[in-house]
Design an enzyme around this catalytic site. Structure first.
Site, PDB file in Angstrom:
ATOM      1  N   CYS A 115       0.819  -1.223   0.000  1.00 47.90           N
ATOM      2  CA  CYS A 115       0.000   0.000   0.000  1.00 47.90           C
ATOM      3  C   CYS A 115       0.849   1.268   0.000  1.00 47.90           C
ATOM      4  O   CYS A 115       0.362   2.353  -0.326  1.00 47.90           O
ATOM      5  CB  CYS A 115      -0.934   0.010   1.203  1.00 47.90           C
ATOM      6  SG  CYS A 115      -2.015  -1.416   1.272  1.00 47.90           S
ATOM      7  N   HIS A 257      -3.097   7.219   2.751  1.00 45.74           N
ATOM      8  CA  HIS A 257      -3.525   5.915   2.250  1.00 45.74           C
ATOM      9  C   HIS A 257      -4.970   5.691   2.674  1.00 45.74           C
ATOM     10  O   HIS A 257      -5.323   5.876   3.845  1.00 45.74           O
ATOM     11  CB  HIS A 257      -2.619   4.828   2.840  1.00 45.74           C
ATOM     12  CG  HIS A 257      -3.082   3.451   2.539  1.00 45.74           C
ATOM     13  ND1 HIS A 257      -3.474   3.059   1.279  1.00 45.74           N
ATOM     14  CD2 HIS A 257      -3.229   2.352   3.333  1.00 45.74           C
ATOM     15  CE1 HIS A 257      -3.832   1.790   1.311  1.00 45.74           C
ATOM     16  NE2 HIS A 257      -3.699   1.338   2.541  1.00 45.74           N
ATOM     17  N   ASN A 287     -10.096   0.008   0.189  1.00 44.84           N
ATOM     18  CA  ASN A 287      -8.628   0.023   0.157  1.00 44.84           C
ATOM     19  C   ASN A 287      -8.162  -0.572  -1.168  1.00 44.84           C
ATOM     20  O   ASN A 287      -8.388  -1.754  -1.431  1.00 44.84           O
ATOM     21  CB  ASN A 287      -8.114  -0.799   1.348  1.00 44.84           C
ATOM     22  CG  ASN A 287      -6.598  -0.801   1.466  1.00 44.84           C
ATOM     23  OD1 ASN A 287      -5.890  -0.438   0.531  1.00 44.84           O
ATOM     24  ND2 ASN A 287      -6.109  -1.222   2.615  1.00 44.84           N
TER      25      ASN A 287
HETATM   26  N1  ACO Z   1     -18.696  -7.840   9.958  1.00 41.78           N
HETATM   27  C1  ACO Z   1     -19.150  -8.006  11.204  1.00 41.78           C
HETATM   28  N2  ACO Z   1     -18.351  -8.292  12.243  1.00 41.78           N
HETATM   29  C2  ACO Z   1     -17.045  -8.422  12.002  1.00 41.78           C
HETATM   30  C3  ACO Z   1     -16.497  -8.266  10.722  1.00 41.78           C
HETATM   31  C4  ACO Z   1     -17.378  -7.972   9.663  1.00 41.78           C
HETATM   32  N3  ACO Z   1     -16.980  -7.787   8.406  1.00 41.78           N
HETATM   33  N4  ACO Z   1     -15.162  -8.427  10.778  1.00 41.78           N
HETATM   34  C5  ACO Z   1     -14.853  -8.686  12.062  1.00 41.78           C
HETATM   35  N5  ACO Z   1     -15.987  -8.702  12.802  1.00 41.78           N
HETATM   36  C6  ACO Z   1     -16.118  -8.930  14.245  1.00 41.78           C
HETATM   37  C7  ACO Z   1     -14.924  -9.620  14.836  1.00 41.78           C
HETATM   38  O1  ACO Z   1     -15.007 -11.021  14.665  1.00 41.78           O
HETATM   39  C8  ACO Z   1     -15.011  -9.193  16.283  1.00 41.78           C
HETATM   40  O2  ACO Z   1     -15.976 -10.017  16.905  1.00 41.78           O
HETATM   41  P1  ACO Z   1     -15.764 -10.452  18.454  1.00 41.78           P
HETATM   42  O3  ACO Z   1     -15.737  -9.177  19.251  1.00 41.78           O
HETATM   43  O4  ACO Z   1     -16.957 -11.294  18.704  1.00 41.78           O
HETATM   44  O5  ACO Z   1     -14.451 -11.188  18.497  1.00 41.78           O
HETATM   45  C9  ACO Z   1     -15.603  -7.780  16.218  1.00 41.78           C
HETATM   46  O6  ACO Z   1     -16.192  -7.674  14.915  1.00 41.78           O
HETATM   47  C10 ACO Z   1     -14.555  -6.700  16.403  1.00 41.78           C
HETATM   48  O7  ACO Z   1     -13.437  -7.003  15.625  1.00 41.78           O
HETATM   49  P2  ACO Z   1     -12.160  -6.104  15.619  1.00 41.78           P
HETATM   50  O8  ACO Z   1     -11.120  -6.762  14.768  1.00 41.78           O
HETATM   51  O9  ACO Z   1     -11.808  -5.700  16.991  1.00 41.78           O
HETATM   52  O10 ACO Z   1     -12.729  -4.794  14.875  1.00 41.78           O
HETATM   53  P3  ACO Z   1     -11.975  -3.449  14.620  1.00 41.78           P
HETATM   54  O11 ACO Z   1     -12.710  -2.347  15.234  1.00 41.78           O
HETATM   55  O12 ACO Z   1     -10.490  -3.551  14.862  1.00 41.78           O
HETATM   56  O13 ACO Z   1     -12.163  -3.295  13.037  1.00 41.78           O
HETATM   57  C11 ACO Z   1     -10.929  -3.606  10.993  1.00 41.78           C
HETATM   58  C12 ACO Z   1     -11.644  -4.285  12.156  1.00 41.78           C
HETATM   59  C13 ACO Z   1     -11.965  -2.790  10.218  1.00 41.78           C
HETATM   60  C14 ACO Z   1     -10.357  -4.700  10.110  1.00 41.78           C
HETATM   61  C15 ACO Z   1      -9.821  -2.668  11.526  1.00 41.78           C
HETATM   62  O14 ACO Z   1      -9.019  -3.333  12.462  1.00 41.78           O
HETATM   63  C16 ACO Z   1      -8.951  -2.146  10.404  1.00 41.78           C
HETATM   64  O15 ACO Z   1      -9.391  -1.421   9.531  1.00 41.78           O
HETATM   65  N6  ACO Z   1      -7.660  -2.486  10.451  1.00 41.78           N
HETATM   66  C17 ACO Z   1      -6.723  -2.080   9.395  1.00 41.78           C
HETATM   67  C18 ACO Z   1      -6.728  -3.128   8.356  1.00 41.78           C
HETATM   68  C19 ACO Z   1      -6.141  -2.684   7.053  1.00 41.78           C
HETATM   69  O16 ACO Z   1      -6.275  -1.567   6.649  1.00 41.78           O
HETATM   70  N7  ACO Z   1      -5.547  -3.644   6.373  1.00 41.78           N
HETATM   71  C20 ACO Z   1      -5.040  -3.403   5.066  1.00 41.78           C
HETATM   72  C21 ACO Z   1      -3.637  -3.751   4.945  1.00 41.78           C
HETATM   73  S1  ACO Z   1      -2.471  -2.565   5.415  1.00 41.78           S
HETATM   74  C22 ACO Z   1      -3.097  -1.134   5.050  1.00 41.78           C
HETATM   75  O17 ACO Z   1      -3.657  -0.956   4.010  1.00 41.78           O
HETATM   76  C23 ACO Z   1      -2.976  -0.054   6.027  1.00 41.78           C
END
Ligand code: ACO
Length: 330
Positions: A115, A257, A287
């Site tokens: 990214c 980003h 993304n």
């Molecule tokens: N729909 C519903 N529930 C979901 C989903 C979904 N799509 N995905 C995860 N959950 C659930 C999880 O299982 C978890 O359930 P639990 O509490 O029962 O265990 C709950 O939602 C919370 O999950 P978290 O992972 O804590 O959620 P968070 O607030 O961290 O959001 C997210 C997740 C959106 C992935 C966030 O962490 C994020 O955006 N991280 C960055 C990821 C990224 O950008 N990756 C790309 C690669 S690198 C880059 O581009 C920067």
């Protein structure tokens, strides 16, 4: 001392026609529109057609950038194609694109920094102009990342889409103030396991086992990525500002980003930057890896937000982990 400086002559971008909405994803995995909106700000993503390859998206974005720059492909001297989802492992997508553009024999290479790829690519292009080696360079980020996404994994499939964004970089005239001021790049290989595409390289070549275990799809530790992305992008922004003895108040727009709106807000908060001056189109495309920064920049140029003479700060973060920032006067 650099001999020359580089400027952005024109920008272009391309989003494939097909759209995948949050409602479409509700039919594929256990998720819902409200969760996706609240956690990421994403409403829809664009998905390449089955017959489209990454260099096709890049070709469309390049045509628009050339038109904006008032140049033809024949004037290009170098192509830097930033991608981790190229047409194939070899030949490079840069060579595929060179052929499509018909600019025979100019050098062309792919750059892999996930990214952060485009910010790395822009820094490389700037160096080539500064040393006087090339005057006109195409640097672009293009990805068809949806082909590496497991549409059974709700944690990743809601995030990603396909796009291409391109800049034409040219040598600036001697007194032109609208130049790339400086770039700041970094990498932290010890945290590489936070975001991986396991199969397809020398570590895990393709076998039936790959398909049985879904190793052809990206895997991510979302919460860890989020924390590192905020910490690193805000530090990169502060460093490039310090290098130029400027402050956040001097910057007209931050183009980060586009991974997640909450993440962009947190980066802005971390270095006291107003959220109204953060360019975000994440709601429209999700993304798109190396394509996010040039695509968001191009959209903001075309809708009149980014204007000539303004100070613009770019920052990115991605697998590797890689990160970077670039300060420029547009
Ligand atoms: N729909 C519903 N529930 C979901 C989903 C979904 N799509 N995905 C995860 N959950 C659930 C999880 O299982 C978890 O359930 P639990 O509490 O029962 O265990 C709950 O939602 C919370 O999950 P978290 O992972 O804590 O959620 P968070 O607030 O961290 O959001 C997210 C997740 C959106 C992935 C966030 O962490 C994020 O955006 N991280 C960055 C990821 C990224 O950008 N990756 C790309 C690669 S690198 C880059 O581009 C920067």
């Amino acid at each position: 001392m650099s001999l020359y400086r580089s400027r952005i002559a024109g920008t272009g971008s391309y989003l494939p026609e097909k759209v995948l909405t949050n409602q479409d994803l509700e039919k594929l995995v256990d998720t819902n529109d409200q969760w996706i909106r609240e956690r990421t700000g994403i409403l829809r993503r664009h998905i390449a057609a089955d017959n489209e390859v990454t260099s096709d998206l890049a070709f469309q974005a390049t045509q628009r950038a050339l038109q904006a720059a008032g140049k033809t492909a024949a004037e290009l001297e170098l192509i830097i194609f930033c991608t981790v989802t190229g047409d194939q492992v070899m030949p490079s997508s840069a060579c595929e694109l060179q052929n499509k553009l018909g600019c025979k024999t100019i050098p062309a290479f792919d750059l892999s920094a996930a990214c952060s790829g485009f910010v790395y690519g822009l820094a490389v292009a700037d160096q080539f102009v500064r040393t006087g080696m090339y005057k006109t360079i195409l640097v672009l980020g293009a990805e068809i990342i949806h082909r590496y996404i497991n549409y059974k994994d709700r944690e990743t499939c809601i995030l990603f889409g396909d796009a291409a964004g391109a800049f034409i970089i040219e040598r600036a005239k001697e007194n032109d103030a609208n130049v790339i001021l400086s770039s700041h790049l970094r990498a932290e290989g010890s945290l590489g396991d936070l975001f991986v595409l396991p199969a397809g390289g020398s570590k895990i070549p393709f076998t039936k086992k790959v398909l049985d275990e879904d190793l052809q799809y990206v895997r991510m530790k979302g919460r860890e990525i989020f924390k590192n992305a905020v910490r690193t992008m805000s530090a990169c922004c502060q460093e490039v500002l310090d290098q130029n003895q400027l402050s956040a108040a001097d910057v007209s727009w931050l183009v980060p980003h586009q991974a997640n709106w909450r993440l962009m807000e947190a980066v802005a908060d971390h270095f006291s930057f107003p959220k109204e001056k953060v360019v975000s189109i994440v709601h429209e495309m999700g993304n798109t890896s190396a394509a996010t920064v040039p695509t968001a920049f191009d959209v903001a140029v075309r809708d009149g937000r980014i204007q000539r003479g303004q100070l613009i700060l770019l920052t990115a973060f991605g697998a590797g982990l890689t990160a970077g920032s670039c300060l420029l006067r547009y």
